[in-house]
Design a protein around this motif. Structure first.
Motif, PDB file in Angstrom:
ATOM      1  N   ARG A 114      37.275  32.522  10.773  1.00  0.00           N
ATOM      2  CA  ARG A 114      38.760  32.840  10.471  1.00  0.00           C
ATOM      3  C   ARG A 114      38.386  34.342  10.761  1.00  0.00           C
ATOM      4  O   ARG A 114      37.281  34.999  10.258  1.00  0.00           O
ATOM      5  CB  ARG A 114      39.014  32.432   9.130  1.00  0.00           C
ATOM      6  N   THR A 115      39.678  35.105  11.012  1.00  0.00           N
ATOM      7  CA  THR A 115      39.681  36.487  11.206  1.00  0.00           C
ATOM      8  C   THR A 115      40.511  37.265  10.354  1.00  0.00           C
ATOM      9  O   THR A 115      40.743  38.340  10.539  1.00  0.00           O
ATOM     10  CB  THR A 115      39.870  36.763  12.742  1.00  0.00           C
ATOM     11  N   ARG A 116      41.134  36.507   9.571  1.00  0.00           N
ATOM     12  CA  ARG A 116      42.058  37.067   8.465  1.00  0.00           C
ATOM     13  C   ARG A 116      41.710  36.395   7.285  1.00  0.00           C
ATOM     14  O   ARG A 116      41.994  35.374   6.836  1.00  0.00           O
ATOM     15  CB  ARG A 116      43.626  36.679   8.939  1.00  0.00           C
ATOM     16  N   VAL A 117      41.405  37.356   6.194  1.00  0.00           N
ATOM     17  CA  VAL A 117      41.148  37.016   4.762  1.00  0.00           C
ATOM     18  C   VAL A 117      41.937  37.846   3.869  1.00  0.00           C
ATOM     19  O   VAL A 117      42.050  39.034   3.981  1.00  0.00           O
ATOM     20  CB  VAL A 117      39.676  36.953   4.527  1.00  0.00           C
ATOM     21  N   PRO A 118      42.107  37.349   2.643  1.00  0.00           N
ATOM     22  CA  PRO A 118      42.642  38.292   1.686  1.00  0.00           C
ATOM     23  C   PRO A 118      41.352  39.446   0.908  1.00  0.00           C
ATOM     24  O   PRO A 118      40.356  39.070   1.217  1.00  0.00           O
ATOM     25  CB  PRO A 118      43.111  37.253   0.608  1.00  0.00           C
ATOM     26  N   VAL A 119      42.143  40.256   0.272  1.00  0.00           N
ATOM     27  CA  VAL A 119      41.279  41.480  -0.239  1.00  0.00           C
ATOM     28  C   VAL A 119      40.394  41.028  -1.154  1.00  0.00           C
ATOM     29  O   VAL A 119      40.494  39.726  -1.936  1.00  0.00           O
ATOM     30  CB  VAL A 119      42.369  42.413  -0.910  1.00  0.00           C
ATOM     31  N   GLY A 120      39.260  41.330  -1.249  1.00  0.00           N
ATOM     32  CA  GLY A 120      38.133  40.818  -2.207  1.00  0.00           C
ATOM     33  C   GLY A 120      36.924  40.561  -1.634  1.00  0.00           C
ATOM     34  O   GLY A 120      36.340  41.321  -0.276  1.00  0.00           O
ATOM     35  N   LEU A 180      24.179  40.435  11.806  1.00  0.00           N
ATOM     36  CA  LEU A 180      25.589  40.788  11.527  1.00  0.00           C
ATOM     37  C   LEU A 180      25.778  41.941  10.870  1.00  0.00           C
ATOM     38  O   LEU A 180      25.145  42.332   9.730  1.00  0.00           O
ATOM     39  CB  LEU A 180      25.991  39.681  10.668  1.00  0.00           C
ATOM     40  N   VAL A 181      26.561  42.973  11.434  1.00  0.00           N
ATOM     41  CA  VAL A 181      26.905  44.340  10.995  1.00  0.00           C
ATOM     42  C   VAL A 181      28.384  44.170  10.804  1.00  0.00           C
ATOM     43  O   VAL A 181      29.266  43.958  11.569  1.00  0.00           O
ATOM     44  CB  VAL A 181      26.531  45.256  11.889  1.00  0.00           C
ATOM     45  N   VAL A 182      28.930  44.823   9.720  1.00  0.00           N
ATOM     46  CA  VAL A 182      30.249  44.887   9.317  1.00  0.00           C
ATOM     47  C   VAL A 182      30.568  46.376   9.415  1.00  0.00           C
ATOM     48  O   VAL A 182      30.058  47.172   8.552  1.00  0.00           O
ATOM     49  CB  VAL A 182      30.610  44.393   7.795  1.00  0.00           C
ATOM     50  N   ARG A 183      31.544  47.018  10.114  1.00  0.00           N
ATOM     51  CA  ARG A 183      31.853  48.188  10.112  1.00  0.00           C
ATOM     52  C   ARG A 183      33.478  48.278   9.799  1.00  0.00           C
ATOM     53  O   ARG A 183      34.249  47.463  10.291  1.00  0.00           O
ATOM     54  CB  ARG A 183      31.757  48.643  11.575  1.00  0.00           C
ATOM     55  N   LEU A 234      32.952  43.162  13.449  1.00  0.00           N
ATOM     56  CA  LEU A 234      32.001  42.599  13.251  1.00  0.00           C
ATOM     57  C   LEU A 234      31.042  42.536  14.537  1.00  0.00           C
ATOM     58  O   LEU A 234      31.518  42.552  15.676  1.00  0.00           O
ATOM     59  CB  LEU A 234      32.130  40.853  12.929  1.00  0.00           C
ATOM     60  N   SER A 235      29.698  42.742  14.380  1.00  0.00           N
ATOM     61  CA  SER A 235      28.796  42.750  15.804  1.00  0.00           C
ATOM     62  C   SER A 235      27.407  42.476  15.358  1.00  0.00           C
ATOM     63  O   SER A 235      27.136  42.316  14.241  1.00  0.00           O
ATOM     64  CB  SER A 235      28.888  44.099  16.328  1.00  0.00           C
ATOM     65  N   CYS A 236      26.791  42.159  16.280  1.00  0.00           N
ATOM     66  CA  CYS A 236      25.360  41.941  16.356  1.00  0.00           C
ATOM     67  C   CYS A 236      24.566  43.221  16.920  1.00  0.00           C
ATOM     68  O   CYS A 236      24.984  43.482  18.011  1.00  0.00           O
ATOM     69  CB  CYS A 236      24.710  40.798  17.176  1.00  0.00           C
ATOM     70  N   GLY A 251      36.646  41.072  16.043  1.00  0.00           N
ATOM     71  CA  GLY A 251      37.702  42.075  15.041  1.00  0.00           C
ATOM     72  C   GLY A 251      37.953  41.239  13.760  1.00  0.00           C
ATOM     73  O   GLY A 251      37.869  39.879  13.663  1.00  0.00           O
ATOM     74  N   PHE A 252      38.251  41.968  12.791  1.00  0.00           N
ATOM     75  CA  PHE A 252      38.381  40.919  11.305  1.00  0.00           C
ATOM     76  C   PHE A 252      39.445  41.643  10.695  1.00  0.00           C
ATOM     77  O   PHE A 252      39.376  43.028  10.488  1.00  0.00           O
ATOM     78  CB  PHE A 252      36.963  41.106  10.697  1.00  0.00           C
ATOM     79  N   THR A 253      40.256  41.168   9.972  1.00  0.00           N
ATOM     80  CA  THR A 253      41.254  41.756   9.380  1.00  0.00           C
ATOM     81  C   THR A 253      41.463  41.350   7.795  1.00  0.00           C
ATOM     82  O   THR A 253      41.207  39.889   7.555  1.00  0.00           O
ATOM     83  CB  THR A 253      42.887  41.440   9.936  1.00  0.00           C
TER      84      THR A 253
END
Ligand SMILES: [Cu+2]
Length: 126
Positions: A44-50, A66-69, A101-103, A116-118
């Motif tokens: 999933r690429t869309r999640v709630p805040v938290g 996995l790196v989150v920017r 997100l990336s490797c 992408g991730f939202t």
């Protein structure tokens, strides 16, 4: 094993009604992420805040991470390397916004291991 299921259900039934809608804790959302050469696929690429728990599984042959920017490219979280067939969970608290997100192993991101991730305001939430 079987006895654990009703117990878990009972916890949910008791907990949910007792949490006032206006004061409920921030969500914790699990997101499966599959890795292979050379793709990074969040389920999933869309999640709630938290808190977001990225459950990473490496279905490929190479080592991946996995790196989150954030949108500016700042690193917010970086996992250990995941060997072929391995899995791990990377938990990170995210505010509303867009993320990447990336490797970061070798040139895997350039080869396609990025996504992408939202993060959005929860429904009816703050
Ligand atoms: Cu990789």
């Amino acid at each position: 094993m079987v006895a654990a299921v009703p117990a878990a259900l009972a916890v949910v039934v008791v907990t949910v009604p007792s949490a006032p809608a206006a004061k409920r804790p921030a969500a914790s959302t699990a997101v499966g992420v599959s890795q292979r050469e050379f793709r990074l696929t969040p389920y999933r690429t869309r999640v709630p805040v938290g808190e977001v728990r990225f459950n990473v599984t490496n279905f490929g042959e190479d080592v991946h991470d996995l790196v989150v920017r954030d949108a500016r490219g700042r690193v917010l979280a970086r996992s250990a390397e995941v060997r072929s067939g391995g899995r791990l969970t990377l938990a990170v608290k995210l505010k509303r916004g867009r993320y990447r997100l990336s490797c970061d192993v070798a040139n895997h991101a350039q080869l396609g291991m990025r996504a992408g991730f939202t993060v959005v305001k929860p429904r009816g939430g703050r």
